[in-house]
Design a protein around this motif. Structure first.
Motif, PDB file in Angstrom:
ATOM      1  N   LEU B   5      15.230 -91.943  47.508  1.00  0.00           N
ATOM      2  CA  LEU B   5      14.585 -91.162  46.841  1.00  0.00           C
ATOM      3  C   LEU B   5      13.710 -91.841  46.252  1.00  0.00           C
ATOM      4  CD1 LEU B   5      18.338 -88.979  46.258  1.00  0.00           C
ATOM      5  CD2 LEU B   5      16.456 -88.355  46.924  1.00  0.00           C
ATOM      6  N   GLY B   8      10.515 -91.385  47.717  1.00  0.00           N
ATOM      7  CA  GLY B   8       9.986 -90.499  47.843  1.00  0.00           C
ATOM      8  C   GLY B   8       9.852 -90.080  46.731  1.00  0.00           C
ATOM      9  N   LEU B  11       5.746 -91.407  46.561  1.00  0.00           N
ATOM     10  CA  LEU B  11       4.906 -91.303  47.126  1.00  0.00           C
ATOM     11  C   LEU B  11       4.612 -89.975  46.646  1.00  0.00           C
ATOM     12  CD1 LEU B  11       6.700 -92.004  50.235  1.00  0.00           C
ATOM     13  CD2 LEU B  11       4.350 -93.171  49.338  1.00  0.00           C
ATOM     14  N   CYS B  12       5.205 -89.225  46.555  1.00  0.00           N
ATOM     15  CA  CYS B  12       5.168 -87.938  45.928  1.00  0.00           C
ATOM     16  C   CYS B  12       3.799 -88.047  44.115  1.00  0.00           C
ATOM     17  CB  CYS B  12       5.949 -86.826  46.111  1.00  0.00           C
ATOM     18  SG  CYS B  12       6.770 -86.468  47.424  1.00  0.00           S
ATOM     19  N   ALA B  15       0.596 -89.127  45.412  1.00  0.00           N
ATOM     20  CA  ALA B  15       0.055 -88.018  46.563  1.00  0.00           C
ATOM     21  C   ALA B  15      -0.301 -86.641  45.287  1.00  0.00           C
ATOM     22  CB  ALA B  15       0.974 -87.131  47.705  1.00  0.00           C
ATOM     23  N   VAL B  18      -3.233 -87.883  44.235  1.00  0.00           N
ATOM     24  CA  VAL B  18      -4.909 -87.827  45.482  1.00  0.00           C
ATOM     25  C   VAL B  18      -5.145 -86.555  45.683  1.00  0.00           C
ATOM     26  CG1 VAL B  18      -5.470 -88.624  47.495  1.00  0.00           C
ATOM     27  CG2 VAL B  18      -4.446 -90.257  45.941  1.00  0.00           C
ATOM     28  N   CYS B  19      -4.712 -85.067  45.011  1.00  0.00           N
ATOM     29  CA  CYS B  19      -4.591 -84.099  45.813  1.00  0.00           C
ATOM     30  C   CYS B  19      -5.038 -83.626  44.131  1.00  0.00           C
ATOM     31  CB  CYS B  19      -3.075 -83.257  46.136  1.00  0.00           C
ATOM     32  SG  CYS B  19      -2.600 -83.801  47.787  1.00  0.00           S
ATOM     33  N   ASP B  39       2.009 -79.037  40.725  1.00  0.00           N
ATOM     34  CA  ASP B  39       2.620 -78.752  42.329  1.00  0.00           C
ATOM     35  C   ASP B  39       3.843 -80.336  43.319  1.00  0.00           C
ATOM     36  OD1 ASP B  39       1.465 -76.438  43.555  1.00  0.00           O
ATOM     37  OD2 ASP B  39       2.550 -76.371  41.739  1.00  0.00           O
ATOM     38  N   LEU B  40       3.022 -81.429  43.078  1.00  0.00           N
ATOM     39  CA  LEU B  40       3.329 -82.576  44.256  1.00  0.00           C
ATOM     40  C   LEU B  40       4.281 -83.073  43.101  1.00  0.00           C
ATOM     41  CD1 LEU B  40       0.450 -82.956  46.571  1.00  0.00           C
ATOM     42  CD2 LEU B  40       2.756 -82.592  46.749  1.00  0.00           C
ATOM     43  N   LEU B  42       6.151 -81.782  40.998  1.00  0.00           N
ATOM     44  CA  LEU B  42       7.482 -81.050  40.446  1.00  0.00           C
ATOM     45  C   LEU B  42       8.576 -81.035  41.698  1.00  0.00           C
ATOM     46  CD1 LEU B  42       9.347 -78.844  40.144  1.00  0.00           C
ATOM     47  CD2 LEU B  42       8.307 -76.820  41.287  1.00  0.00           C
ATOM     48  N   ALA B  43       7.278 -81.570  42.745  1.00  0.00           N
ATOM     49  CA  ALA B  43       7.856 -82.167  44.729  1.00  0.00           C
ATOM     50  C   ALA B  43       8.748 -83.729  43.855  1.00  0.00           C
ATOM     51  CB  ALA B  43       7.288 -82.261  45.204  1.00  0.00           C
ATOM     52  N   LEU B  46      11.961 -83.311  41.900  1.00  0.00           N
ATOM     53  CA  LEU B  46      13.424 -82.696  42.575  1.00  0.00           C
ATOM     54  C   LEU B  46      13.954 -83.451  42.981  1.00  0.00           C
ATOM     55  CD1 LEU B  46      11.922 -79.771  42.979  1.00  0.00           C
ATOM     56  CD2 LEU B  46      12.924 -79.427  41.692  1.00  0.00           C
ATOM     57  N   LEU B  47      12.970 -84.612  43.693  1.00  0.00           N
ATOM     58  CA  LEU B  47      13.879 -85.394  43.997  1.00  0.00           C
ATOM     59  C   LEU B  47      14.146 -86.612  43.328  1.00  0.00           C
ATOM     60  CD1 LEU B  47      11.015 -86.792  47.050  1.00  0.00           C
ATOM     61  CD2 LEU B  47      13.025 -85.636  47.161  1.00  0.00           C
TER      62      LEU B  47
END
Lengths: 169, 93
Positions: B5, B8, B11-12, B15, B18-19, B39-40, B42-43, B46-47
């Motif tokens: 977790l 992950g 990594l989010c 990302a 980068v995005c 948004d990312l 937030l991901a 959440l993890l």
């Protein structure tokens, strides 16, 4: 037959049942629920990570092809759906945790986590609806807008005023 | 599981950076880049929330919710606000 007369009849019948050990002990029930919680929580985490991975790839593709704001909005819409689904799984695991009698400290932590996740789910759903409406509103506009990203130039598509694509004689 | 977790989430977060930068470069719109970044992030949040809860993690997740709402409201107000009145560019008659 009176109640007093029933006693001598019922006691010998019910005594073995009342004296029997628990069908499912609390420890076994706690272990089973804990396993279910981990499974559901893991499913939520997998959905969220998968959504982030797919979203990252789609963002990079949208950026390289320079598809415009609409492409980014569509990718955000897809990512939002994945996050909402993952949140639903995580909320389900929070509900499952309440099935076993926790301590007050655990109840407090659970309440805080569930409140954060519920608020996130609510606002995420609102954002998804707003973006879906935005995408639907722009759906009727020109979908063949010329692209000007590096990949588009490689493919021979350019925006107006940026020069004509290489002639194919 | 915890290590997965955390990896992950990391990594989010990467990302997201980068995005967000890519969105800013391509669209030249700070609002879009910020939305993609949040948004990312937030991901990732959440993890991290799936990890054993600590006061710091709960505070981070709650802060993320507040920042998303404030950023969304602020950017929405900017997009719906009337354009500032500037000097007229119409040539004199």
């Amino acid at each position: 037959m009176s109640t007093a007369a029933l006693g001598p009849v019922l006691v010998p019948v019910l005594a073995p049942v009342l004296a029997a050990p628990e069908v499912v002990s609390e420890a076994a029930l706690r272990a089973a629920v804990d396993l279910l919680v981990r499974l559901v929580e893991s499913a939520g985490a997998v959905v969220i990570f998968l959504g982030a991975l797919i979203g990252f790839v789609r963002f990079v593709v949208a950026g390289l092809t320079d598809s415009g704001d609409d492409a980014f909005v569509r990718v955000r819409l897809g990512l939002g759906r994945f996050l909402a689904l993952g949140l639903e799984f995580q909320l389900a695991s929070d509900v499952l945790r309440t099935a076993i009698a926790p301590s007050f400290r655990e109840i407090g932590q659970l309440a805080a986590i569930a409140a954060i996740r519920t608020v996130l789910n609510y606002f995420l759903a609102k954002e998804i609806n707003a973006e879906r409406a935005q995408v639907a509103e722009r759906a009727g506009q020109d979908a063949d807008r010329p692209r000007s990203g590096p990949l588009a130039r490689l493919l021979g598509r350019t925006a107006p005023g940026m020069g004509s694509p290489p002639s194919q004689a | 599981m915890e290590q997965l977790l955390q990896t992950g989430a990391l990594l989010c977060t990467a990302a997201a950076l980068v995005c967000g930068a890519l969105a800013l470069l391509v669209t030249r719109k700070f609002a879009m880049a910020l939305a993609v970044l949040l948004d990312l992030l937030l991901a990732a949040g959440l993890l991290r929330l799936a990890l054993p809860p600590t006061p710091q993690r709960l505070l981070t997740a709650a802060s993320l919710v507040v920042v998303r709402r404030l950023a969304g409201v602020g950017l929405r107000d900017r997009s719906t606000a009337p354009p500032p009145a500037g000097p007229s560019t119409r040539p004199p008659a």
